[in-house]
Motif scaffolding. Sequence first.
Motif, PDB file in Angstrom:
ATOM      1  N   LYS A 151      -8.458 -12.457 -13.989  1.00 34.33           N
ATOM      2  CA  LYS A 151      -8.568 -11.250 -14.049  1.00 34.33           C
ATOM      3  C   LYS A 151      -9.309 -10.640 -12.822  1.00 34.33           C
ATOM      4  CE  LYS A 151      -9.519  -7.261 -16.256  1.00 34.33           C
ATOM      5  NZ  LYS A 151      -8.459  -6.281 -16.611  1.00 34.33           N
ATOM      6  N   ALA A 152     -10.328 -11.368 -11.985  1.00 32.49           N
ATOM      7  CA  ALA A 152     -10.827 -11.007 -10.972  1.00 32.49           C
ATOM      8  C   ALA A 152      -9.780 -11.227  -9.571  1.00 32.49           C
ATOM      9  CB  ALA A 152     -12.029 -11.863 -10.515  1.00 32.49           C
ATOM     10  N   HIS A 153      -9.376 -10.447  -8.580  1.00 28.32           N
ATOM     11  CA  HIS A 153      -8.241 -10.346  -7.728  1.00 28.32           C
ATOM     12  C   HIS A 153      -8.682  -9.871  -6.572  1.00 28.32           C
ATOM     13  CE1 HIS A 153      -7.526  -6.975 -10.128  1.00 28.32           C
ATOM     14  NE2 HIS A 153      -7.043  -6.440  -8.993  1.00 28.32           N
ATOM     15  N   PRO A 154      -8.194 -10.137  -5.442  1.00 22.22           N
ATOM     16  CA  PRO A 154      -8.222  -9.418  -4.204  1.00 22.22           C
ATOM     17  C   PRO A 154      -6.951  -8.222  -4.427  1.00 22.22           C
ATOM     18  CG  PRO A 154      -6.995 -11.306  -3.556  1.00 22.22           C
ATOM     19  CD  PRO A 154      -7.810 -11.353  -4.992  1.00 22.22           C
ATOM     20  N   GLY A 155      -7.273  -6.855  -4.106  1.00 28.64           N
ATOM     21  CA  GLY A 155      -6.075  -5.960  -3.878  1.00 28.64           C
ATOM     22  C   GLY A 155      -5.747  -5.884  -2.356  1.00 28.64           C
ATOM     23  N   LEU A 156      -4.433  -6.199  -2.238  1.00 32.36           N
ATOM     24  CA  LEU A 156      -3.975  -6.303  -0.860  1.00 32.36           C
ATOM     25  C   LEU A 156      -3.037  -4.872  -0.733  1.00 32.36           C
ATOM     26  CD1 LEU A 156      -3.192  -9.685  -0.835  1.00 32.36           C
ATOM     27  CD2 LEU A 156      -5.140  -9.185   0.312  1.00 32.36           C
ATOM     28  N   ARG A 157      -3.332  -4.111   0.335  1.00 28.40           N
ATOM     29  CA  ARG A 157      -2.365  -3.034   0.456  1.00 28.40           C
ATOM     30  C   ARG A 157      -1.316  -3.488   1.356  1.00 28.40           C
ATOM     31  NH1 ARG A 157      -4.570   2.998   1.199  1.00 28.40           N
ATOM     32  NH2 ARG A 157      -5.687   3.010  -0.524  1.00 28.40           N
ATOM     33  N   VAL A 158       0.022  -3.130   1.142  1.00 37.16           N
ATOM     34  CA  VAL A 158       1.062  -3.419   1.740  1.00 37.16           C
ATOM     35  C   VAL A 158       1.696  -2.157   2.135  1.00 37.16           C
ATOM     36  CG1 VAL A 158       1.297  -5.577   0.761  1.00 37.16           C
ATOM     37  CG2 VAL A 158       2.515  -3.546  -0.313  1.00 37.16           C
ATOM     38  N   THR A 159       2.888  -2.111   3.361  1.00 38.31           N
ATOM     39  CA  THR A 159       3.782  -1.000   3.499  1.00 38.31           C
ATOM     40  C   THR A 159       4.999  -1.568   2.789  1.00 38.31           C
ATOM     41  OG1 THR A 159       3.932  -1.832   5.588  1.00 38.31           O
ATOM     42  CG2 THR A 159       2.252  -0.167   5.338  1.00 38.31           C
ATOM     43  N   HIS A 214      -0.475   5.346  -6.884  1.00 41.53           N
ATOM     44  CA  HIS A 214      -0.024   4.107  -6.133  1.00 41.53           C
ATOM     45  C   HIS A 214       1.089   3.573  -6.613  1.00 41.53           C
ATOM     46  CE1 HIS A 214      -4.035   4.458  -4.919  1.00 41.53           C
ATOM     47  NE2 HIS A 214      -3.980   3.916  -3.799  1.00 41.53           N
ATOM     48  N   ARG A 215       1.970   2.984  -6.213  1.00 40.51           N
ATOM     49  CA  ARG A 215       2.931   1.760  -6.561  1.00 40.51           C
ATOM     50  C   ARG A 215       2.256   0.328  -6.550  1.00 40.51           C
ATOM     51  NH1 ARG A 215       7.069   1.364  -8.916  1.00 40.51           N
ATOM     52  NH2 ARG A 215       8.231   0.465  -7.438  1.00 40.51           N
ATOM     53  N   ARG A 216       2.334  -0.528  -7.575  1.00 41.28           N
ATOM     54  CA  ARG A 216       1.731  -1.621  -7.430  1.00 41.28           C
ATOM     55  C   ARG A 216       2.162  -2.661  -8.401  1.00 41.28           C
ATOM     56  NH1 ARG A 216      -4.169  -1.636 -10.344  1.00 41.28           N
ATOM     57  NH2 ARG A 216      -3.499  -1.020 -12.622  1.00 41.28           N
ATOM     58  N   PHE A 217       2.085  -3.988  -7.983  1.00 37.45           N
ATOM     59  CA  PHE A 217       2.371  -5.087  -8.544  1.00 37.45           C
ATOM     60  C   PHE A 217       1.570  -6.284  -8.739  1.00 37.45           C
ATOM     61  CE2 PHE A 217       4.688  -5.918  -4.557  1.00 37.45           C
ATOM     62  CZ  PHE A 217       4.313  -7.469  -4.552  1.00 37.45           C
ATOM     63  N   TYR A 218       1.589  -7.131  -9.470  1.00 31.27           N
ATOM     64  CA  TYR A 218       0.710  -8.408  -9.747  1.00 31.27           C
ATOM     65  C   TYR A 218       1.622  -9.658  -9.361  1.00 31.27           C
ATOM     66  CZ  TYR A 218      -3.011  -5.425 -11.402  1.00 31.27           C
ATOM     67  OH  TYR A 218      -4.000  -4.483 -11.469  1.00 31.27           O
ATOM     68  N   ASN A 263      -4.353 -18.070  -9.236  1.00 28.76           N
ATOM     69  CA  ASN A 263      -5.130 -17.007  -8.918  1.00 28.76           C
ATOM     70  C   ASN A 263      -4.045 -15.580  -8.970  1.00 28.76           C
ATOM     71  OD1 ASN A 263      -7.728 -18.257  -8.375  1.00 28.76           O
ATOM     72  ND2 ASN A 263      -6.649 -19.218  -6.535  1.00 28.76           N
ATOM     73  N   ARG A 264      -5.107 -14.654  -9.291  1.00 30.42           N
ATOM     74  CA  ARG A 264      -4.119 -13.362  -9.304  1.00 30.42           C
ATOM     75  C   ARG A 264      -4.238 -12.640  -8.076  1.00 30.42           C
ATOM     76  NH1 ARG A 264      -6.027  -8.387 -13.488  1.00 30.42           N
ATOM     77  NH2 ARG A 264      -4.097  -7.251 -13.795  1.00 30.42           N
ATOM     78  N   LEU A 265      -3.105 -12.068  -7.816  1.00 32.78           N
ATOM     79  CA  LEU A 265      -3.439 -11.185  -6.758  1.00 32.78           C
ATOM     80  C   LEU A 265      -2.692  -9.774  -6.835  1.00 32.78           C
ATOM     81  CD1 LEU A 265      -1.720 -13.656  -4.251  1.00 32.78           C
ATOM     82  CD2 LEU A 265      -4.288 -13.143  -4.423  1.00 32.78           C
ATOM     83  N   GLU A 266      -3.143  -8.621  -6.369  1.00 33.13           N
ATOM     84  CA  GLU A 266      -2.512  -7.358  -6.509  1.00 33.13           C
ATOM     85  C   GLU A 266      -2.133  -6.791  -5.302  1.00 33.13           C
ATOM     86  OE1 GLU A 266      -4.198  -2.615  -7.699  1.00 33.13           O
ATOM     87  OE2 GLU A 266      -5.374  -4.540  -7.949  1.00 33.13           O
ATOM     88  N   PHE A 267      -1.073  -6.327  -5.371  1.00 29.67           N
ATOM     89  CA  PHE A 267      -0.293  -5.690  -3.918  1.00 29.67           C
ATOM     90  C   PHE A 267       0.095  -4.080  -4.367  1.00 29.67           C
ATOM     91  CE2 PHE A 267       0.822 -10.357  -4.273  1.00 29.67           C
ATOM     92  CZ  PHE A 267       0.422 -10.647  -3.091  1.00 29.67           C
ATOM     93  N   LEU A 268      -0.479  -3.360  -3.530  1.00 26.54           N
ATOM     94  CA  LEU A 268      -0.494  -2.033  -3.870  1.00 26.54           C
ATOM     95  C   LEU A 268      -0.266  -1.121  -2.626  1.00 26.54           C
ATOM     96  CD1 LEU A 268      -3.824  -0.176  -4.407  1.00 26.54           C
ATOM     97  CD2 LEU A 268      -3.796  -2.586  -3.886  1.00 26.54           C
ATOM     98  N   GLU A 269       0.467   0.222  -2.595  1.00 24.55           N
ATOM     99  CA  GLU A 269       0.773   0.903  -1.797  1.00 24.55           C
ATOM    100  C   GLU A 269       0.497   2.471  -2.326  1.00 24.55           C
ATOM    101  OE1 GLU A 269       4.121   1.601   1.660  1.00 24.55           O
ATOM    102  OE2 GLU A 269       4.745   1.130  -0.402  1.00 24.55           O
TER     103      GLU A 269
END
Length: 124
Positions: A67-75, A100-104, A111-117
Amino acid sequence: MISGLDHVQLAAPPGSEDRLRAYYVEVLGMTELPKPPVLAARGGCWFRAGAVQLHLGIENDFRPARKAHPGLRVTGIEAYAARLESRGAAVAWDANLPGHRRFYSTDPVGNRLEFLEPSSSGAL
C-alpha cells in the motif's frame, strides 16, 4: 524547516541486490549510486533519476510495501509504461486521480511503485 525530500527508502529481502539492480537500472532507467562503505556493509542499493533517490535497504523479516509507495513523476507516461512492459514489468493503470495519468507497478521483491504525469487538463 523542511526544505526538500532527500530520498525514499524501501525494504528488500537479504540477497536481492542483483534483482533490484536489474529492475531499477535496466527497467526503470535509474542510475545506481555508490553507498558509503560503512553503509554498503549492510547490503542494499541506492538509485537516482534526476533529483529523485530511492534507497533499498535490507530487512531480514522483509514484507513488501503493498500500500505505502513512492509516487514517481514521469514525462511521456505512455512511452514509459510501454518501456516497463517491454522489459517484463506489469503495469496497472488507474484513472482515479483527477488531473493525472498514472499507473502502478511492483519491483521484483513486491514493493508497490506509482508512476504519474499531470494530464493536459492540469495538475491538482
